[in-house]
Design a protein around this motif. Structure first.
Motif, PDB file in Angstrom:
ATOM      1  N   TRP A 733       0.804  -1.209   0.000  1.00 30.64           N
ATOM      2  CA  TRP A 733       0.000   0.000   0.000  1.00 30.64           C
ATOM      3  C   TRP A 733       0.840   1.262   0.000  1.00 30.64           C
ATOM      4  O   TRP A 733       0.444   2.286  -0.574  1.00 30.64           O
ATOM      5  CB  TRP A 733      -0.954   0.010   1.205  1.00 30.64           C
ATOM      6  N   SER A 734       1.978   1.175   0.613  1.00 26.87           N
ATOM      7  CA  SER A 734       2.829   2.369   0.654  1.00 26.87           C
ATOM      8  C   SER A 734       3.273   2.757  -0.752  1.00 26.87           C
ATOM      9  O   SER A 734       3.276   3.936  -1.134  1.00 26.87           O
ATOM     10  CB  SER A 734       4.061   2.110   1.550  1.00 26.87           C
ATOM     11  N   THR A 735       3.640   1.754  -1.547  1.00 23.95           N
ATOM     12  CA  THR A 735       4.046   2.043  -2.933  1.00 23.95           C
ATOM     13  C   THR A 735       2.871   2.588  -3.740  1.00 23.95           C
ATOM     14  O   THR A 735       3.021   3.532  -4.524  1.00 23.95           O
ATOM     15  CB  THR A 735       4.586   0.770  -3.594  1.00 23.95           C
ATOM     16  N   ALA A 738       2.120   6.075  -2.645  1.00 25.03           N
ATOM     17  CA  ALA A 738       3.200   7.002  -2.978  1.00 25.03           C
ATOM     18  C   ALA A 738       3.246   7.288  -4.474  1.00 25.03           C
ATOM     19  O   ALA A 738       3.486   8.436  -4.903  1.00 25.03           O
ATOM     20  CB  ALA A 738       4.536   6.432  -2.498  1.00 25.03           C
ATOM     21  N   ASP A 739       3.022   6.258  -5.319  1.00 21.56           N
ATOM     22  CA  ASP A 739       3.133   6.428  -6.776  1.00 21.56           C
ATOM     23  C   ASP A 739       1.796   6.730  -7.457  1.00 21.56           C
ATOM     24  O   ASP A 739       1.720   6.759  -8.698  1.00 21.56           O
ATOM     25  CB  ASP A 739       3.714   5.152  -7.409  1.00 21.56           C
ATOM     26  N   LYS A 746       3.436   1.328 -10.451  1.00 21.10           N
ATOM     27  CA  LYS A 746       3.320  -0.127 -10.596  1.00 21.10           C
ATOM     28  C   LYS A 746       1.868  -0.562 -10.618  1.00 21.10           C
ATOM     29  O   LYS A 746       1.540  -1.589 -11.215  1.00 21.10           O
ATOM     30  CB  LYS A 746       4.081  -0.797  -9.436  1.00 21.10           C
ATOM     31  N   TYR A 747       1.015   0.183  -9.981  1.00 16.28           N
ATOM     32  CA  TYR A 747      -0.423  -0.158  -9.888  1.00 16.28           C
ATOM     33  C   TYR A 747      -1.274   0.920 -10.586  1.00 16.28           C
ATOM     34  O   TYR A 747      -2.234   1.430 -10.032  1.00 16.28           O
ATOM     35  CB  TYR A 747      -0.830  -0.290  -8.418  1.00 16.28           C
ATOM     36  N   LEU A 748      -0.842   1.235 -11.783  1.00 16.23           N
ATOM     37  CA  LEU A 748      -1.491   2.320 -12.521  1.00 16.23           C
ATOM     38  C   LEU A 748      -2.957   2.000 -12.824  1.00 16.23           C
ATOM     39  O   LEU A 748      -3.815   2.893 -12.844  1.00 16.23           O
ATOM     40  CB  LEU A 748      -0.719   2.576 -13.828  1.00 16.23           C
ATOM     41  N   ARG A 749      -3.320   0.722 -13.087  1.00 12.00           N
ATOM     42  CA  ARG A 749      -4.668   0.355 -13.505  1.00 12.00           C
ATOM     43  C   ARG A 749      -5.618   0.124 -12.335  1.00 12.00           C
ATOM     44  O   ARG A 749      -6.783  -0.215 -12.535  1.00 12.00           O
ATOM     45  CB  ARG A 749      -4.628  -0.931 -14.358  1.00 12.00           C
ATOM     46  N   VAL A 750      -5.121   0.321 -11.093  1.00  9.42           N
ATOM     47  CA  VAL A 750      -5.960   0.101  -9.915  1.00  9.42           C
ATOM     48  C   VAL A 750      -6.655   1.406  -9.561  1.00  9.42           C
ATOM     49  O   VAL A 750      -5.994   2.405  -9.235  1.00  9.42           O
ATOM     50  CB  VAL A 750      -5.135  -0.418  -8.724  1.00  9.42           C
ATOM     51  N   GLU A 791      -6.960   0.769   8.567  1.00  8.77           N
ATOM     52  CA  GLU A 791      -7.763   1.966   8.803  1.00  8.77           C
ATOM     53  C   GLU A 791      -7.073   3.196   8.224  1.00  8.77           C
ATOM     54  O   GLU A 791      -7.723   4.078   7.629  1.00  8.77           O
ATOM     55  CB  GLU A 791      -7.985   2.136  10.304  1.00  8.77           C
ATOM     56  N   THR A 792      -5.725   3.222   8.381  1.00  6.96           N
ATOM     57  CA  THR A 792      -4.990   4.355   7.832  1.00  6.96           C
ATOM     58  C   THR A 792      -5.088   4.382   6.303  1.00  6.96           C
ATOM     59  O   THR A 792      -5.331   5.425   5.685  1.00  6.96           O
ATOM     60  CB  THR A 792      -3.519   4.290   8.253  1.00  6.96           C
ATOM     61  N   VAL A 793      -4.939   3.227   5.679  1.00  6.42           N
ATOM     62  CA  VAL A 793      -5.004   3.140   4.208  1.00  6.42           C
ATOM     63  C   VAL A 793      -6.408   3.494   3.728  1.00  6.42           C
ATOM     64  O   VAL A 793      -6.587   4.187   2.716  1.00  6.42           O
ATOM     65  CB  VAL A 793      -4.591   1.733   3.739  1.00  6.42           C
TER      66      VAL A 793
END
Length: 806
Positions: A733-735, A738-739, A746-750, A791-793
């Motif tokens: 989730w951090s990546t 962040a991106d 890396k998760y452009l389609r999400v 919860e934070t995410v």
């Protein structure tokens, strides 16, 4: 005026007196008669004038007597002297007279006898003379009676005319002649009544026999058309030929009223040709016409005849209610009309003025309007193309027959274009049933060919050319199309032949016939066949294999359209390059059908995928995955593999499009399964199991089930699922956060909303698992840390979603 008349009368009387005084006494009678023949009471005035003249003469006599009195006295004296001698002479004369009377008494008696005989002779001569005058009258009257008894009314009228003008005036003073003269008007009225009765019988007769006359005329007209070429050939050779049909004795080159009796020996061997006189006895109308003409009442007869024939025309033009059911109904209708106008045409030419050309034209125009209205109505009820074709042939013969008698029939040929449209409609309905039956009986598999003869048979029915198949020497072979293709092609040609039948005998040019054939064929392809193909494609029992075969079939039918155009060209001899030549629209028809079949393939393929997915039975709360993909998904992939093997026969990029569509639909369906609102919680074990299924989908996409894809094009259909599952499997989730928003992410389609929805389900699943495992105190701390992270995410994802919505 009175004074003038008096002066004229006085002058006339002076003239008469002078004639009396100067004329011999033997001629005074006519002079005196003129007095009594003059004005009334003229003789009285004449007597007054005569008395005055007498008195005048008396005065003159008196004057003259006075002048000659002395001479008179002297004469009297001498006369007295002669008296004695006169008395003596008187006695001698008396004696002589007595002797003479006695001598002539016998002569007198004989003379009286002679006179009596002379009177008798004179009376006898007079009687003979009068009898000689009366005998011809009696003979003519006897002849009149005989003519009336033998129904020779026209001759009787001529006899009456002679009696009135020649014979009866000679002996009009006799009583019997007066009786004859009084009877003649009554006899004329009787003749008029009898002739009118005969005319009514004649009208009734031709009303009953008009269908026979019309049948004969139409049959001979048909023979004329059939043997027209032979007749033309004989005419060119210069030989005399008898007209093939001549119901009124007229031909196109001779306008005689009737056929000549003295045809000579040239026609002894010719086939007998019936005329109107052979079928109908026209003598009553001729006789009645002559009678009314002689009687001076021709106009009454003409008006009556025309009025009755107009009534009969309306009856003849009234069709039967069920006329459209059989061709015999139309034939009887046409026969009656033709018979009616053949009779009228004969009356027009065989009589002088009984009917006129204007009258027959008026009748024909009225009839033509009624006929067209009747045919337009009744032909619309016909649903049998054979019946419509027979109706067309009858209309052509009907028109040709009446045209041979000089009646204009252009409107009938114009009507045939409407009938042609009706004929085409019935053909289209008939061929729609034929096409449906062909499609229902087709097995939708390539045609197997066991021998060279079978191959040639198929190729002879359908223009199939394939270099690779032709190079194959060994049998059996398989032709790519199914059995319905040559059948459809053959039926289209049969339709063209059927449509061509209507164009025969319409007196149209080859260009017009070519245009009609092409337009009707276009209707067959673009409306009937296209509709049958669309309905076939939409049928529930038509599967993917059948749809693939339908696409292949339409491809071959589309290629065969140019052969159909050549087929029409060979029939009409009109080159396609001719101006205004209509092209066939089969290409668009089969393209539309192929596109519809392709769309139906995509739809059915997706429906099949949905059926497999409905079999999915995930345990969303499982702790760990099974380690292998789900059974329903493997069955689905095996189905897709076998299906796409069939798709390799599809032309173009249909198979690739179907494969891509199936993969996208499968990816979308799996994504919807994860995001289903009714699914409230998901465990990580279920995520892992779902990931194994997606991996199998990706392996299937990378195995190139359909050739032609470049690189990872097919795998991209599952890229959204792959990145979403990787995000949860790695818990990166951090990546992601962040991106987010960067092209290199890396998760452009999400999508944040998708990730949030699935994360909330996982969070609820973890909380439920914690409650179940609260007896294990050693896991509490890890769960609490993970829950705090989630919860934070979740908060950050919600902020991203809110930011996107704002």
């Amino acid at each position: 005026m009175a004074e003038n008349e008096t002066l004229e009368c006085i002058t006339e009387h002076e003239r008469i007196l002078q004639e009396i005084e100067s004329t011999d006494t033997a001629c005074v009678g006519p002079t005196l008669r003129s007095i009594y023949d003059d004005q009334p009471n003229a003789h009285k005035r004449f007597m007054e004038k005569l008395d005055a003249r007498i008195r005048n003469h008396d005065r003159e006599i008196e004057k003259m007597c006075n002048f000659h009195h002395q001479g008179f006295v002297d004469a009297i004296t001498e006369l007295l002297k002669v008296r004695a001698d006169a008395e003596k002479l008187m006695g001698q004369v008396t004696d002589t007279n007595r002797r003479l009377q006695e001598a002539g008494r016998e002569v007198t008696a004989q003379t009286e006898e002679v006179i009596r005989c002379r009177i008798q002779q004179r009376n006898m001569a007079t009687t003979v003379e009068k009898l000689q005058l009366c005998i011809p009258v009696l003979e003519m009257y006897s002849k009149l009676k005989e003519q009336l008894e033998s129904k020779r009314y026209y001759a009787a009228l001529k006899t009456m005319e002679q009696l009135e003008k020649v014979y009866i005036p000679r002996v009009s003073q006799y009583r019997f002649c007066q009786i004859m003269a009084e009877n003649l008007p009554r006899l004329r009225e009787e003749i008029k009544e009898i002739s009118m009765s005969d005319l009514k019988d004649f009208l009734e007769s031709i009303r009953k026999h008009s269908d026979k006359v019309g049948e004969t005329a139409m049959r001979q007209a048909q023979q004329h058309r059939t043997f027209n070429s032979a007749v033309a050939k004989q005419a060119c050779m210069g030989h005399y030929t008898k007209p093939v049909y001549s119901l009124n004795g007229r031909t196109h080159t001779h306008n005689g009223l009737m056929m000549d009796d003295d045809t000579g020996d040239e026609e002894e061997g010719d086939e007998e040709v019936l005329t109107a006189q052979d079928l109908v006895d026209f003598s009553p109308v001729y006789r009645c016409l002559h009678i009314y003409t002689v009687l001076g009442d021709r106009e009454t007869f003409e008006n009556y005849y025309r009025k009755q024939r107009k009534k009969q025309a309306r009856l003849v033009l009234q069709p039967q209610a069920n006329m459209h059911e059989t061709v015999e109904g139309y034939r009887r209708y046409f026969n009656q009309i033709v018979g009616f106008f053949v009779v009228e045409d004969h009356i027009l030419h065989a009589t002088q003025g009984l009917v006129t050309r204007a009258f027959t034209d008026e009748l024909w125009n009225m009839a033509l309007s009624k006929i067209i209205a009747v045919l337009r109505t009744h032909s619309s009820y016909c649903d049998d193309p054979d019946l419509v074709l027979e109706l067309k042939n009858l209309i052509v013969i009907f028109a040709d027959t009446l045209q041979g008698y000089g009646f204009p029939v252009n409107r009938l040929f114009d009507l045939l274009f409407e009938v042609r449209d009706q004929y085409n409609e019935t053909l289209l309905k008939k061929w729609a049933l034929v096409f449906r039956e062909i499609f229902e009986l087709d097995n939708y598999s390539p045609i197997p060919v066991e021998t060279e003869e079978e191959y040639k048979l198929v190729v002879s029915r359908f223009p199939f050319h394939d270099a690779e198949i032709e190079k194959q020497q060994d049998f059996p072979k398989k032709l790519p199309m199914s059995q319905s293709v040559p059948q459809i092609y053959t039926q289209v040609k049969e339709f063209i032949y059927a449509s061509l039948k209507f164009s025969e005998s319409l007196h149209r040019s080859s260009t017009e016939i070519d245009d009609m054939l092409r337009k009707s064929t276009n209707l067959l392809l673009t409306r009937t066949l296209s509709s049958c193909l669309q309905n076939l494609i939409k049928k529930p029992h038509i599967g993917l294999t059948e749809l693939v075969q339908i696409i292949i079939n339409t491809t071959h039918l589309e290629q065969a359209c140019r052969y159909l155009e050549e087929f029409i060209t060979n029939i009409t001899n009109v080159l396609p390059e001719t101006v205004h030549t209509t092209r066939l629209y089969g290409l668009s028809t089969f393209k539309d059908a192929r596109h519809a079949a392709e769309g139906e393939i995509y739809t059915k393929l997706n429906q099949k995928i949905d059926e497999f997915i409905q079999l999915a039975d995930y345990e969303w709360g499982m702790a760990e995955s099974d380690g292998r993909a789900s059974g329903y998904l493997m069955d689905l992939i095996n189905f897709l593999r076998s299906t796409f093997q069939v798709f390799t026969h599809l032309p173009g990029k249909v198979a690739q499009t179907a494969c891509m569509s199936a993969c996208k639909h499968l990816s979308t369906s799996l994504m919807q399964m994860l995001l289903d609102t009714e699914l409230k919680q998901i465990s990580m074990g279920a995520i892992q199991q779902f990931n194994l299924d997606v991996i199998q989908c990706e392996l299937f996409a990378s195995s190139e089930p359909v050739p032609g894809f470049q690189g990872d094009t097919l795998q991209l259909a599952f890229i959204d699922l792959r990145q979403l599952l990787d995000l949860f499997m790695v818990w990166d989730w951090s990546t992601y956060l962040a991106d987010y928003g960067q092209p290199t992410s890396k998760y452009l389609r999400v999508n944040p909303a998708t990730a949030l929805a699935l994360l909330e389900k996982v969070y609820r699943g973890m909380k439920d698992t914690s409650k179940k495992n609260n007896i294990f105190s050693q896991f509490r701390k890890n769960d609490r840390d993970k829950q705090k992270l989630i919860e934070t995410v979740v908060k950050q994802l919600r902020s991203l979603v809110n930011g996107m919505s704002s």
